[in-house]
Scaffold this motif. Structure first.
Motif, mmCIF file in Angstrom:
data_model
loop_
_atom_site.group_PDB
_atom_site.id
_atom_site.type_symbol
_atom_site.label_atom_id
_atom_site.label_comp_id
_atom_site.label_asym_id
_atom_site.label_seq_id
_atom_site.Cartn_x
_atom_site.Cartn_y
_atom_site.Cartn_z
ATOM 1 N N ALA A 60 0.818 -1.213 0.000
ATOM 2 C CA ALA A 60 0.000 0.000 0.000
ATOM 3 C C ALA A 60 0.852 1.264 0.000
ATOM 4 O O ALA A 60 0.358 2.352 -0.334
ATOM 5 N N LEU A 61 2.133 1.130 0.337
ATOM 6 C CA LEU A 61 3.034 2.274 0.372
ATOM 7 C C LEU A 61 3.733 2.508 -0.960
ATOM 8 O O LEU A 61 4.396 3.540 -1.147
ATOM 9 N N VAL A 62 3.630 1.566 -1.890
ATOM 10 C CA VAL A 62 4.289 1.699 -3.187
ATOM 11 C C VAL A 62 3.436 2.608 -4.076
ATOM 12 O O VAL A 62 2.263 2.333 -4.323
ATOM 13 N N LYS A 63 4.033 3.659 -4.555
ATOM 14 C CA LYS A 63 3.306 4.664 -5.327
ATOM 15 C C LYS A 63 3.275 4.330 -6.814
ATOM 16 O O LYS A 63 4.184 3.677 -7.340
ATOM 17 N N ASP A 64 2.227 4.814 -7.476
ATOM 18 C CA ASP A 64 2.107 4.765 -8.931
ATOM 19 C C ASP A 64 2.127 3.351 -9.498
ATOM 20 O O ASP A 64 2.580 3.127 -10.629
ATOM 21 N N VAL A 65 1.671 2.389 -8.705
ATOM 22 C CA VAL A 65 1.611 0.993 -9.146
ATOM 23 C C VAL A 65 0.269 0.423 -8.697
ATOM 24 O O VAL A 65 -0.171 0.701 -7.570
ATOM 25 N N ASP A 66 -0.394 -0.348 -9.589
ATOM 26 C CA ASP A 66 -1.670 -0.902 -9.164
ATOM 27 C C ASP A 66 -1.458 -1.922 -8.045
ATOM 28 O O ASP A 66 -0.373 -2.468 -7.873
ATOM 29 N N THR A 67 -2.514 -2.173 -7.290
ATOM 30 C CA THR A 67 -2.416 -2.956 -6.061
ATOM 31 C C THR A 67 -1.841 -4.342 -6.287
ATOM 32 O O THR A 67 -0.938 -4.783 -5.567
ATOM 33 N N ALA A 68 -2.340 -5.048 -7.295
ATOM 34 C CA ALA A 68 -1.888 -6.421 -7.530
ATOM 35 C C ALA A 68 -0.409 -6.469 -7.871
ATOM 36 O O ALA A 68 0.349 -7.311 -7.369
ATOM 37 N N ALA A 69 0.038 -5.570 -8.738
ATOM 38 C CA ALA A 69 1.448 -5.549 -9.139
ATOM 39 C C ALA A 69 2.337 -5.159 -7.965
ATOM 40 O O ALA A 69 3.442 -5.704 -7.794
ATOM 41 N N ALA A 70 1.875 -4.221 -7.151
ATOM 42 C CA ALA A 70 2.675 -3.811 -5.992
ATOM 43 C C ALA A 70 2.844 -4.966 -5.025
ATOM 44 O O ALA A 70 3.949 -5.207 -4.505
ATOM 45 N N ARG A 71 1.761 -5.693 -4.764
ATOM 46 C CA ARG A 71 1.852 -6.827 -3.843
ATOM 47 C C ARG A 71 2.790 -7.898 -4.391
ATOM 48 O O ARG A 71 3.605 -8.466 -3.650
ATOM 49 N N ALA A 72 2.694 -8.182 -5.673
ATOM 50 C CA ALA A 72 3.557 -9.198 -6.284
ATOM 51 C C ALA A 72 5.021 -8.768 -6.248
ATOM 52 O O ALA A 72 5.919 -9.574 -5.990
ATOM 53 N N ALA A 73 5.286 -7.477 -6.504
ATOM 54 C CA ALA A 73 6.665 -6.980 -6.497
ATOM 55 C C ALA A 73 7.277 -7.033 -5.104
ATOM 56 O O ALA A 73 8.442 -7.425 -4.929
ATOM 57 N N VAL A 74 6.486 -6.654 -4.109
ATOM 58 C CA VAL A 74 6.972 -6.712 -2.728
ATOM 59 C C VAL A 74 7.283 -8.147 -2.335
ATOM 60 O O VAL A 74 8.345 -8.450 -1.768
ATOM 61 N N ALA A 75 6.367 -9.057 -2.639
ATOM 62 C CA ALA A 75 6.580 -10.460 -2.288
ATOM 63 C C ALA A 75 7.798 -11.027 -3.003
ATOM 64 O O ALA A 75 8.642 -11.688 -2.397
ATOM 65 N N GLU A 76 7.905 -10.764 -4.302
ATOM 66 C CA GLU A 76 9.004 -11.324 -5.091
ATOM 67 C C GLU A 76 10.351 -10.821 -4.591
ATOM 68 O O GLU A 76 11.337 -11.575 -4.560
ATOM 69 N N THR A 77 10.411 -9.577 -4.185
ATOM 70 C CA THR A 77 11.672 -9.022 -3.683
ATOM 71 C C THR A 77 12.091 -9.701 -2.387
ATOM 72 O O THR A 77 13.265 -10.062 -2.206
ATOM 73 N N MET A 78 11.150 -9.906 -1.489
ATOM 74 C CA MET A 78 11.497 -10.555 -0.217
ATOM 75 C C MET A 78 11.835 -12.024 -0.429
ATOM 76 O O MET A 78 12.712 -12.566 0.256
ATOM 77 N N ILE A 79 11.177 -12.677 -1.352
ATOM 78 C CA ILE A 79 11.496 -14.072 -1.662
ATOM 79 C C ILE A 79 12.926 -14.192 -2.174
ATOM 80 O O ILE A 79 13.617 -15.175 -1.925
ATOM 81 N N ALA A 80 13.392 -13.159 -2.870
ATOM 82 C CA ALA A 80 14.690 -13.215 -3.545
ATOM 83 C C ALA A 80 15.881 -12.926 -2.641
ATOM 84 O O ALA A 80 17.033 -13.098 -3.060
ATOM 85 N N PHE A 81 15.641 -12.516 -1.391
ATOM 86 C CA PHE A 81 16.766 -12.156 -0.528
ATOM 87 C C PHE A 81 17.687 -13.351 -0.291
ATOM 88 O O PHE A 81 17.226 -14.455 -0.012
ATOM 89 N N ASP A 82 19.009 -13.108 -0.410
ATOM 90 C CA ASP A 82 19.976 -14.174 -0.115
ATOM 91 C C ASP A 82 20.463 -14.087 1.319
ATOM 92 O O ASP A 82 21.245 -14.926 1.779
ATOM 93 N N VAL A 83 20.032 -13.057 2.062
ATOM 94 C CA VAL A 83 20.291 -12.919 3.488
ATOM 95 C C VAL A 83 18.954 -12.588 4.145
ATOM 96 O O VAL A 83 17.926 -12.482 3.475
ATOM 97 N N TYR A 84 18.954 -12.397 5.455
ATOM 98 C CA TYR A 84 17.691 -12.162 6.143
ATOM 99 C C TYR A 84 17.116 -10.772 5.871
ATOM 100 O O TYR A 84 15.917 -10.614 5.716
ATOM 101 N N ARG A 85 17.980 -9.780 5.847
ATOM 102 C CA ARG A 85 17.504 -8.434 5.540
ATOM 103 C C ARG A 85 18.673 -7.575 5.116
ATOM 104 O O ARG A 85 19.836 -7.910 5.355
#
Length: 758
Positions: free
Chosen positions: A337-362
């Protein structure tokens, strides 16, 4: 600041209080311990067995003996010359029993008008705090009014204002909304610890909150009662760097270590003014050098033949996606909900995909941005259709690395990694379970001796005050279980033949669980049916393949309950014979890894009871009571000169722990510096050795890969150079001259040696 020479971990609980801890101070002093390190001791949820569910950080837990008991323990430790290290939990507080947490109770009573509303990370756009406790949406009918409280079975909630009308009408006027527990994962409007809705996140990044929740513990430090702090779960904090700096400023004299789980090759942020981690990195390194890489192929083939997916990256990615899509949905939605200028579904998918891709914890922005950029690049590669959304996410985070979006995604990535990897993948990818350990990587099949030396020297140079460990309350299995399982890498072909024979006669029908079950059975033997069943049920539910904590597969779970008896009837004698064959080699591994941990750079921690053989599994199995009377008697015999055999009693391990810890405490100068030593001769690859002290006055020698050593004919003419002078083995009392020492003689009684120059 005084860095302890070693620590000994005690799990305090209502059945083992401050007074009980005080009763073992004499024993721990005799053992050689430098400091006692205890689980959280602030007031916690009634009946808590671990203390990480703090309810009131202003008082020492009454169930442990309260302030009087705490002071008595502190006085006893001070009189014995031992330090006192306390575990603190800054990230969250328990709200399981609302009335036990006065701050949360006030928030439920007054809503955003509460003076404590800002303590908790609540999204007030909903106006009411969502409390997911109902068995179903219809269960509001079960509410009753009892005085000034709403009652839902045995749970109680405050009533503010008019209590007239039906219970549901009273409920609808409150600042909280009781809802079906299933809505917690998708609609929760307060940040929690992982997926545990009864642990609410605390905003310690705010100065007044930090001061309020740390005041009591910091008073103990200032009074000299507490000498060290262990910080739980720093990755959940909004500003870990700021927190560590604030804590150091408030406790400049304290030894501070953080439960930061480092991926292989990762380092603590240099901006954190702490002494180091709690040692999971050292655990992986020390165990890794005992693993034979030659066994990888056979164990991988076995897992594949049983039907397990052996592509670790794919298994991990699937598990993490399960977390973002099904378990931490509310957190993903709040971030998106904090990601600007992106529709809701795409923002949720982008956030999830980025966290899935982490090679460390944070990541730790803005100081260390490399891991953030790497995760964005991996997400783009996996999901090119999300390119625009990922670009927007990346731009917002990098433009404002301390903003809300950057903060929340960093706090949550660690949750995705921990839940997806440690708590799911480690129960699905069971090719070689000994590698499935906190801070480890199951696809990294051991490390070489040279790599161990490099990492140990780096710890000595960069963080000599860091803790090292082999067993904790969070490890998936104890050090001695892992030591025995390490033998499987050396007899992988034989083990695979057995499992291929045993499984058709006494299988479980789920490949990942079945392979884990056979490894657990041989690694933790002898183990009672009850302990084995409890562990396998937990493992099956954590894997989330066939059964879960909330949606049970009764057929599979009944098969698990019946499995120990089925194994005994079908293949029990064969399993026992196999265990008997590998147990002596497991003892060798256990003594080797313990000596390496106790003498290498860092501050070694001994988890309660592990000074003898300990074949515990994941919690709560590793929280069972410890028989200190037995240990006292055995230590007294060692004090009288007994040099015990390596056998099922574990006395040889107790001897090793006692001699290493005592020497660290009495001669700390011998444990500075680090120089790798290399054996010479036909079995040189089976030795791990190094020297410590300004003049190399202490030498450590340990055995690795004992099965291969025996098959090759033993040590034969292998030697190690000790340097000039007369040397004494602290374990056996044997004296030898400093010419090249023959390992066949040096290690004829024990597979390890702890040598000091006379």
């Amino acid at each position: 600041m005084t860095t302890p020479t070693s620590t000994y971990r005690l799990q305090l609980r209502p059945e083992f209080t401050f007074d009980d801890a005080r009763d073992v101070v004499g024993y721990l002093t005799d053992l050689g311990v430098g400091a006692v390190y205890v689980s959280p001791v602030l007031d916690a949820t009634p009946g808590s067995t671990h203390g990480y569910d703090v309810t009131d950080p202003r008082i020492a837990r009454p169930a442990l003996g309260g302030e009087e008991g705490r002071l008595a323990l502190a006085d006893a430790l001070r009189a014995a010359g031992l330090g006192f290290v306390v575990d603190i939990v800054p990230n969250h507080m328990s709200i399981e029993v609302p009335s036990a947490n006065p701050f949360w109770w006030d928030v439920l009573s007054k809503g955003r008008a509460s003076q404590f509303a800002h303590w908790f990370d609540i999204d007030w756009s909903r106006d009411r705090v969502l409390v997911p406790v109902l068995g179903s949406a219809d269960d509001l009918d079960a509410l009753t009014v009892e005085g000034d409280q709403l009652a839902y079975y045995d749970q109680r909630f405050p009533i503010t204002g008019d209590a007239s009308g039906t219970p549901q009408e009273v409920h609808d006027r409150q600042s909280y909304e009781l809802v079906d527990w299933r809505r917690g994962s998708t609609e929760l409007n307060y940040r929690r610890f992982f997926d545990i809705t009864t642990l609410a996140a605390v905003r310690v990044e705010l100065q007044d909150v930090f001061e309020a929740v740390h005041a009591e513990v910091l008073r103990w430090v200032a009074d000299g009662d507490v000498s060290g702090l262990r910080v739980d779960h720093p990755d959940g904090l909004a500003d870990p760097t700021g927190y560590m700096q604030r804590l150091r400023d408030a406790a400049p004299q304290a030894w501070i270590v953080v439960e930061k789980i480092l991926h292989p090759g990762e380092q603590l942020p240099i901006s954190w003014p702490v002494d180091g981690t709690t040692g999971y990195d050292a655990l992986g390194e020390i165990f890794g050098v005992l693993v034979d890489p030659a066994g990888e192929g056979a164990l991988t083939s076995l897992a594949a033949d049983l039907g397990q997916d052996t592509d670790y990256a794919a298994v991990e990615q699937t598990a993490r996606r399960l977390v973002t899509d099904d378990i931490l949905v509310a957190e993903v939605h709040r971030i998106a909900a904090l990601v600007k200028d992106v529709d809701t579904a795409a923002a949720r998918a982008a956030v999830a995909e980025t966290m899935i891709a982490f090679d460390v914890y944070r990541s730790y922005l803005p100081d260390e941005a490399g891991h953030w950029h790497s995760s964005i690049a991996t997400a783009r590669e996996r999901r090119p259709d999300l390119s625009a959304a990922l670009d927007s996410l990346d731009r917002q985070v990098t433009d404002d690395p301390q903003g809300e979006l950057a903060t929340r995604i960093q706090q949550t990535s660690g949750m995705v990694v921990a839940k997806g990897t440690e708590d799911t993948t480690f129960y699905r990818y069971t090719r070689f379970a000994a590698l499935n350990e906190v801070g480890g990587s199951p696809d990294r099949f051991g490390i070489g001796v040279d790599e161990l030396h490099r990492l140990a020297a780096a710890r000595e140079a960069g963080s000599p005050g860091a803790m090292t460990t082999l067993t904790t309350h969070d490890t998936k299995r104890s050090e001695d279980v892992r030591a025995r399982l390490a033998v499987l890498a050396e007899v992988a072909d034989e083990f695979a033949v057995h499992v291929r024979d045993w499984s058709p006669r006494a299988g479980l029908g789920e490949p990942s669980l079945e392979l884990l079950a056979w490894q657990t059975l041989v690694g933790a033997a002898p183990i009672s049916d009850e302990r084995l069943v409890d562990y396998l049920l937990k493992a099956a539910r954590e894997s989330k393949i066939r059964t879960t904590w909330t949606d049970a597969d009764e057929e599979l779970e009944q098969r698990i309950r019946d499995w120990p008896a089925a194994v005994r009837d079908a293949v029990g004698d064969e399993v026992d014979a196999f265990v008997d064959g590998i147990t002596p080699h497991g003892w060798t591994n256990a003594l080797s890894q313990k000596l390496l941990q106790l003498t290498a750079p860092g501050v070694p921690d001994v988890y309660q009871g592990t000074e003898l053989w300990d074949f515990s599994l994941v919690d709560p199995d590793n929280r069972r009571p410890v028989d200190y009377q037995q240990r006292r008697r055995m230590l007294a015999r060692i004090g009288d000169g007994e040099v015990p055999a390596v056998d099922e009693s574990g006395a040889a391990k107790l001897l090793l722990v006692h001699r290493a810890l005592t020497r660290r405490r009495d001669r700390p100068e011998l444990f500075r510096g680090y120089r790798a030593l290399h054996a010479e001769g036909p079995a040189a690859e089976h030795a791990v050795a190094y020297a410590r002290g300004a003049d190399d006055g202490l030498v450590v020698v340990a055995t690795r890969l004992p099965v291969g050593l025996g098959r090759a004919g033993g040590w034969r003419d292998t030697t190690i150079e000790l340097g000039p002078g007369e040397w004494t083995d602290l374990l056996t009392g044997d004296v030898l001259e400093g010419a090249p020492a023959r390992l066949a003689s040096l290690l004829d009684r024990y597979p390890v040696a702890l040598l000091v120059r006379s």
